[in-house]
Design a protein around this motif. Structure first.
Motif, mmCIF file in Angstrom:
data_model
loop_
_atom_site.group_PDB
_atom_site.id
_atom_site.type_symbol
_atom_site.label_atom_id
_atom_site.label_comp_id
_atom_site.label_asym_id
_atom_site.label_seq_id
_atom_site.Cartn_x
_atom_site.Cartn_y
_atom_site.Cartn_z
ATOM 1 N N LYS A 145 148.764 -9.242 -31.087
ATOM 2 C CA LYS A 145 147.803 -10.009 -30.288
ATOM 3 C C LYS A 145 148.468 -11.238 -29.658
ATOM 4 C CE LYS A 145 143.027 -11.430 -30.522
ATOM 5 N NZ LYS A 145 142.107 -10.337 -30.601
ATOM 6 N N ASP A 172 143.167 -2.511 -30.246
ATOM 7 C CA ASP A 172 142.320 -3.546 -29.659
ATOM 8 C C ASP A 172 142.554 -3.636 -28.159
ATOM 9 O OD1 ASP A 172 141.323 -4.322 -32.181
ATOM 10 O OD2 ASP A 172 143.037 -5.653 -32.502
ATOM 11 N N ASN A 212 146.735 -3.845 -28.009
ATOM 12 C CA ASN A 212 147.314 -4.654 -29.073
ATOM 13 C C ASN A 212 146.749 -4.249 -30.425
ATOM 14 O OD1 ASN A 212 145.253 -6.572 -27.517
ATOM 15 N ND2 ASN A 212 145.124 -7.079 -29.693
ATOM 16 N N ARG A 247 150.774 -10.287 -26.741
ATOM 17 C CA ARG A 247 150.018 -9.857 -25.563
ATOM 18 C C ARG A 247 149.509 -11.066 -24.791
ATOM 19 N NH1 ARG A 247 145.383 -5.278 -25.041
ATOM 20 N NH2 ARG A 247 145.067 -5.492 -22.799
ATOM 21 N N SER A 272 146.243 -5.492 -34.707
ATOM 22 C CA SER A 272 145.994 -6.677 -35.520
ATOM 23 C C SER A 272 147.080 -6.894 -36.573
ATOM 24 C CB SER A 272 144.612 -6.603 -36.173
ATOM 25 O OG SER A 272 144.456 -5.382 -36.845
#
Length: 116
Positions: free
Chosen positions: A92, A20, A41, A95, A43
């Protein structure tokens, strides 16, 4: 191999694993630690591990070996140091928390797909 070509190989490996929000920052003008940061990143933990393995394999095929890797299979931030290219892989949440793009805002975000 030229550094930017290595960056493209690493980004392709990350995209292959459906990373991502892959961001490349040229920090060569603001730091001596590396020329590029790649930030992405995942998931979930399995995807994070797959991304790490994919980048390491892509770099290895180019004859480039990690100088250092920080983090392990249960980490939510993995740092992969390939001398001129440093890859940051995050959950996520981490980040957003560490916000490296803000910290390194003096660097230049580049569109790796727009580079020739």
């Amino acid at each position: 191999m030229e550094t930017l070509e290595l960056v493209k190989k690493a980004v392709a490996a990350l995209e292959d694993k459906k990373a991502d929000d892959v961001t490349v920052i040229d920090i060569s003008g603001v730091s001596t630690i590396a020329d590029y940061f790649i930030i992405a990143n995942a998931s979930n933990q399995n995807q994070l591990t797959a991304m790490q393995d994919a980048v390491d394999e892509a770099m290895y095929k180019e004859g480039v070996h990690a100088k250092q890797i920080e983090g392990n299979r249960s980490s939510t931030w993995i740092l992969m140091d390939y001398q001129d290219v440093i890859v940051h892989l995050f959950s996520k949440e981490d980040r957003l928390f560490y916000d490296l793009e803000r910290i390194w805002r003096d660097g230049k975000v580049i569109d790796i797909h727009g580079e020739k």
